[in-house]
Design an enzyme around this catalytic site. Structure first.
Site, PDB file in Angstrom:
ATOM      1  NE  ARG A 110      -4.213  -1.584   0.084  1.00  0.00           N
ATOM      2  CZ  ARG A 110      -4.308  -2.662  -0.669  1.00  0.00           C
ATOM      3  NH1 ARG A 110      -3.302  -2.981  -1.473  1.00  0.00           N
ATOM      4  NH2 ARG A 110      -5.383  -3.422  -0.641  1.00  0.00           N
ATOM      5  CD  GLU A 117      -2.821   2.418  -5.693  1.00  0.00           C
ATOM      6  OE1 GLU A 117      -3.834   1.705  -5.878  1.00  0.00           O
ATOM      7  OE2 GLU A 117      -1.697   1.946  -5.430  1.00  0.00           O
ATOM      8  CG  HIS A 139      -2.286  -1.431  -7.023  1.00  0.00           C
ATOM      9  ND1 HIS A 139      -2.943  -0.788  -6.002  1.00  0.00           N
ATOM     10  CD2 HIS A 139      -2.114  -2.718  -6.583  1.00  0.00           C
ATOM     11  CE1 HIS A 139      -3.171  -1.630  -5.006  1.00  0.00           C
ATOM     12  NE2 HIS A 139      -2.664  -2.826  -5.340  1.00  0.00           N
TER      13      HIS A 139
END
Length: 324
Positions: free
Chosen positions: A242, A271, A290
């Site tokens: 994260r 994000e 990601h």
């Protein structure tokens, strides 16, 4: 499962959107009524009717929970759950689950971790860019090339993903240190060749540090300016967990000063990252959007694991990976 059981499947645009959500909904048992949205507040009527929410990295906050009087379950289609207000869910008697113990993402996140480590050690991005521009960069790059063999890898968090990383590290002849909220059994340490040490000691001793901890209030900015300063100037930081585990400005400062050799980042806060994020232009950074838990294979495994757990819960069977 009763036909009156309603499920809200939330898949935001940046992780696949409505098309991915529709594919996820199709895997539910036929007697579930599934509504697909890209955010929890998109369809207030469906939220009011929902007995379960299945969310793929989409926020479920206290307001959403208050607007869902029938809600019994929030099922995260991920190992992490930081995007769900677990305290508010607990207060309302709503169960929150992940897919953590299934290991659905673990293998691929471990592979992404090593992809970033190798790209940094072998300077693949600047080498590729230089050759595209007809620049034979060998004399310049060889001064910064390094290897994994014989180095120390510090793993922060030794859950499913951290263990997959440790298993692969043995093949690269890496010495393994780890830190975790709970020390793993001695036989697991022996099998993985991993030694438990406090976080500060791990940071000071490691050549590569990779983060695999959940994001909680205790782990937010776990790597802050003080802890980043403990790292060797030749060390690399990898984050596939994260973004908020690292103070991003402090990391950018360290990279810009040359206090760190580099960073490999698959996750950001927020994000998608804002264009002003300094890390997008920091030196010797390898970035990916990601994708650590996302391949053709893992998307199927993640979706099925989330749906099975939600279906079990709604059918009165004990769910797995309850976090609250």
């Amino acid at each position: 499962m009763s036909t009156r059981r309603h499920v809200l499947a939330i898949v935001p645009a940046h992780v696949g959107g409505r098309a991915a959500g529709t594919a996820l909904a199709a895997t539910f048992p036929g007697d579930a009524h599934v509504t697909v949205v890209e955010s929890a507040g998109e369809d207030p009527a469906a939220l009011r009717e929902a007995h379960a929410i299945v969310t793929a990295l989409a926020a479920v906050d206290a307001g959403h929970l208050a607007a869902a009087p029938r809600l019994e379950l929030v099922q995260c289609a991920s190992h992490g759950y930081d995007y769900v207000d677990t305290a508010a869910a607990r207060a309302r008697g709503v169960t929150v689950c992940t897919i953590g113990s299934t290991g659905a993402e673990a293998q691929n996140v471990a592979e992404q971790t090593f992809a970033l480590m190798l790209a940094l050690a072998k300077q693949l991005v600047p080498a590729h860019t230089a050759l595209r521009e007809a620049d034979w960069a060998l004399p310049r790059l060889q001064r910064s090339l390094t290897e994994l063999s014989g180095k120390t890898l510090g793993i922060v968090g030794l859950g499913q993903i951290g263990r997959e990383v440790a298993r692969r590290a043995a093949a690269f002849d890496l010495r393994i240190l780890y830190t975790a909220r709970r020390r793993v059994p001695a036989e697991t340490e022996e099998r993985l060749g991993a030694r438990h040490v406090p976080l500060d000691e791990l940071l000071a001793a490691s050549d590569y540090v990779t983060l695999h901890a959940p994001l909680t209030e205790e782990t937010r900015h776990l790597l802050d300016a003080r802890r980043l300063a403990l790292l060797k100037p030749t060390a690399f930081v990898i984050n596939t967990a994260r973004g908020a585990l690292i103070d991003q400005d402090a990391l950018a400062d360290a990279l810009e000063r040359g206090a760190l050799a580099g960073a490999g980042l698959d996750v950001f806060d927020p994000e998608p990252p804002t264009p002003s994020l300094r890390l997008l232009k920091a030196p010797n950074v390898v970035l990916s959007p990601h994708v650590g838990g996302v391949t053709r294979e893992t998307v199927v495994r993640i979706g099925l694991a989330a749906v099975r757990n939600a279906a079990d819960f709604l059918a009165g069977r004990p769910p797995r990976d309850v976090v609250n």
